[in-house]
Motif scaffolding. Sequence first.
Motif, mmCIF file in Angstrom:
data_model
loop_
_atom_site.group_PDB
_atom_site.id
_atom_site.type_symbol
_atom_site.label_atom_id
_atom_site.label_comp_id
_atom_site.label_asym_id
_atom_site.label_seq_id
_atom_site.Cartn_x
_atom_site.Cartn_y
_atom_site.Cartn_z
ATOM 1 N N ASN A 257 4.055 -2.108 22.645
ATOM 2 C CA ASN A 257 3.178 -2.772 21.763
ATOM 3 C C ASN A 257 3.925 -3.505 20.631
ATOM 4 O O ASN A 257 4.370 -3.130 19.765
ATOM 5 N N PHE A 258 4.165 -4.728 21.101
ATOM 6 C CA PHE A 258 5.204 -5.506 20.121
ATOM 7 C C PHE A 258 4.673 -5.895 18.947
ATOM 8 O O PHE A 258 3.425 -6.685 18.870
ATOM 9 N N TYR A 259 5.120 -5.674 17.882
ATOM 10 C CA TYR A 259 4.644 -6.075 16.395
ATOM 11 C C TYR A 259 5.053 -7.592 16.061
ATOM 12 O O TYR A 259 5.921 -7.783 15.244
ATOM 13 N N THR A 260 4.489 -8.421 16.844
ATOM 14 C CA THR A 260 4.801 -9.938 16.541
ATOM 15 C C THR A 260 3.636 -10.444 16.509
ATOM 16 O O THR A 260 2.703 -10.125 17.208
ATOM 17 N N CYS A 261 3.261 -11.435 15.823
ATOM 18 C CA CYS A 261 2.017 -12.038 15.513
ATOM 19 C C CYS A 261 1.776 -13.115 16.599
ATOM 20 O O CYS A 261 2.687 -13.890 17.119
ATOM 21 N N GLU A 262 0.531 -13.463 17.060
ATOM 22 C CA GLU A 262 0.282 -14.343 18.153
ATOM 23 C C GLU A 262 0.270 -15.711 17.243
ATOM 24 O O GLU A 262 -0.068 -15.810 16.252
ATOM 25 N N THR A 263 0.336 -16.878 18.028
ATOM 26 C CA THR A 263 0.327 -18.178 17.269
ATOM 27 C C THR A 263 -1.312 -18.295 17.194
ATOM 28 O O THR A 263 -1.320 -19.220 15.925
ATOM 29 N N LYS A 264 -1.731 -18.026 17.730
ATOM 30 C CA LYS A 264 -3.401 -18.736 17.366
ATOM 31 C C LYS A 264 -4.390 -17.729 16.903
ATOM 32 O O LYS A 264 -5.225 -18.085 16.042
ATOM 33 N N TYR A 265 -4.219 -16.336 16.982
ATOM 34 C CA TYR A 265 -5.302 -15.526 16.619
ATOM 35 C C TYR A 265 -4.602 -14.253 16.020
ATOM 36 O O TYR A 265 -3.494 -13.762 16.327
ATOM 37 N N PRO A 266 -5.643 -13.442 15.290
ATOM 38 C CA PRO A 266 -4.998 -12.140 14.812
ATOM 39 C C PRO A 266 -5.039 -11.319 16.004
ATOM 40 O O PRO A 266 -5.568 -11.460 16.990
ATOM 41 N N LYS A 267 -4.152 -10.344 15.682
ATOM 42 C CA LYS A 267 -4.115 -9.280 17.005
ATOM 43 C C LYS A 267 -4.193 -7.822 16.382
ATOM 44 O O LYS A 267 -3.802 -7.498 15.434
ATOM 45 N N HIS A 268 -5.225 -7.101 17.004
ATOM 46 C CA HIS A 268 -5.487 -5.710 16.701
ATOM 47 C C HIS A 268 -5.172 -4.958 17.756
ATOM 48 O O HIS A 268 -5.267 -4.972 18.986
ATOM 49 N N THR A 269 -4.356 -3.932 17.288
ATOM 50 C CA THR A 269 -3.423 -3.131 18.301
ATOM 51 C C THR A 269 -3.946 -1.693 18.260
ATOM 52 O O THR A 269 -3.386 -0.839 19.265
ATOM 53 N N THR A 270 -4.752 -1.278 17.789
ATOM 54 C CA THR A 270 -5.289 0.103 17.498
ATOM 55 C C THR A 270 -6.387 0.338 18.438
ATOM 56 O O THR A 270 -7.503 0.715 17.961
ATOM 57 N N SER A 271 -6.288 0.109 19.757
ATOM 58 C CA SER A 271 -7.516 0.230 20.492
ATOM 59 C C SER A 271 -7.706 1.803 20.575
ATOM 60 O O SER A 271 -8.917 1.954 20.976
ATOM 61 N N ARG A 272 -6.743 2.690 21.081
ATOM 62 C CA ARG A 272 -6.800 3.886 21.303
ATOM 63 C C ARG A 272 -6.008 4.659 20.438
ATOM 64 O O ARG A 272 -4.686 4.572 20.084
ATOM 65 N N VAL A 273 -6.535 5.929 19.748
ATOM 66 C CA VAL A 273 -5.748 6.523 18.953
ATOM 67 C C VAL A 273 -6.211 8.238 19.302
ATOM 68 O O VAL A 273 -7.252 8.405 19.761
ATOM 69 N N ARG A 274 -5.072 8.894 19.248
ATOM 70 C CA ARG A 274 -4.958 10.516 19.620
ATOM 71 C C ARG A 274 -4.543 11.145 18.239
ATOM 72 O O ARG A 274 -3.523 11.081 17.809
ATOM 73 N N GLU A 275 -5.671 11.828 17.899
ATOM 74 C CA GLU A 275 -5.523 12.426 16.603
ATOM 75 C C GLU A 275 -4.286 13.710 16.836
ATOM 76 O O GLU A 275 -4.435 14.237 18.136
ATOM 77 N N LEU A 276 -3.359 14.052 16.003
ATOM 78 C CA LEU A 276 -2.614 15.017 16.192
ATOM 79 C C LEU A 276 -2.965 16.570 16.311
ATOM 80 O O LEU A 276 -4.086 16.639 15.413
ATOM 81 N N ASN A 277 -2.700 17.001 17.414
ATOM 82 C CA ASN A 277 -2.969 18.174 17.597
ATOM 83 C C ASN A 277 -4.704 18.658 17.989
ATOM 84 O O ASN A 277 -5.305 19.437 17.903
ATOM 85 N N ASN A 278 -5.170 17.362 18.441
ATOM 86 C CA ASN A 278 -6.529 17.612 18.958
ATOM 87 C C ASN A 278 -6.568 17.129 20.389
ATOM 88 O O ASN A 278 -5.983 16.099 20.806
#
Length: 439
Positions: A257-278
């Motif tokens: 999940n590279f922390y690099t900006c794309e040249t044309k558009y904003p990038k949203h990377t939090t598509s899936r989140v797993r709650e700790l201990n859930n």
Amino acid sequence: MRKIYWRQFLLLSLILTILPSFFLIFTAICHTTQENTISHIYDQEKVFFDSPQTSSIQLFTVPPRYLVVPYQEFVIRTSITCRTFKLDNPAKDSTKFHPKYSKYLRGPFPYVLPYTNITYNDIENFYTNILVNKKRDTPIIQTSFANNITFENIPYIFQQGMWHPLGITSIQRTAILVPLQNREYNAKTFLFNMHAFARRQQLTYTIILIEQASPLGHRFNKGRLYNTAINYLEKQSLNITCLVLHDADLIPEDDGNFYTCETKYPKHTTSRVRELNNKRGYIRYYEFLIGGVLLLTFDMYKTLNGFSNLYWGWGGEDDDLALRLIQQRMCIVRPIYELAIYTGLPHPRGPRNNARFGLLTWSTLRFHTDGYAQIESLTRIIDIHQTLTVTYLKLDVNPDKTLNKQSSMGNISSLLNTINVHMTSTIKTIIRTKTIKES
Ligand code: NGS
């Protein structure tokens, strides 16, 4: 008498037939206008997304009559993902290094939960004295702050306010910005993990914690924190080319999940989140969500006029930004689901912002007058504490109390609450998170 009776009857039946027809015609007209408004926006959007000539972000002047678009309509009907976009596929370049070519990538990587008594000094000591100085003797180091975790000692150097991988010029200069209010343990866990993550990707980077320190007890205003910190960064000589807007409770789990900006558009990377201990596994949020982690350039941020400054408390400010994106005909890109995974650290949730749906309804009207361009008169940096592992900004988010008197805020929110009652119930049915099976 009889005559009069028939006349009345005729009149009544006329009214009964004419009125519903008027009503039907009126509804149809309204409906068509609304459809047109919305389809106009989507058609424009489609042209923008699919056009081969869209080499940079384009701005359109939105005709005023299209400005007021109900928030629910966007939630239900708008896709903000760029339809024909593929993430930049960087060619190997000997002068500019892209994280994709880092030899330290480990793929899925276990997050580290440090012991609760860890201090900022411990983290500083770990990354500067232990990892940096002992690099020749011990390539792999086991931390004393967590169980069973080893860290690769990646050659790094701190220079002019940023961490640099040795012998490499990164393709981007990255600032990771983390707004905070009473989240000490989350912040330390984040810091501990993020340095390791950024180094495995061999980023040139700096991490900035933005704490809302004053006035005490004020509701969290994430928009003001981001706007202020980005304004501060713009005046520094760090030449940042990529801003990572990052919640403190989210730890990325995959090095791809590279922390690099794309040249044309904003990038949203939090598509899936797993709650700790859930045990529920990864949650996929709604398509419209751009909160959590968002990567974009200064130019993109300014095009959006940043965040609204009016959201006090939990919720809505990120949706407001999504509306700004749509208004500016921008779309967002996302990495594939396998990579866009995060662990969500537990924390108490602050008070909800009851005015958020009302604010969202009129969001598009405030675009030019409420945001990044207005931030300087609204907040004040009260302390800057710089160490090698973090820049700590403490902010007063409301130094001139006369600008935001409690009473006037109260008036606005009571007005907006009326709208909320209706909208909250609608939105609740719309925004449903879906559980996706753990991969
Ligand atoms: C939505 C909020 C967003 C928030 C998202 C995820 O309901 O601000 O949940 O929240 N929108 C509104 O309230 C209008 S989370 O579960 O990550 O805390 O980002």
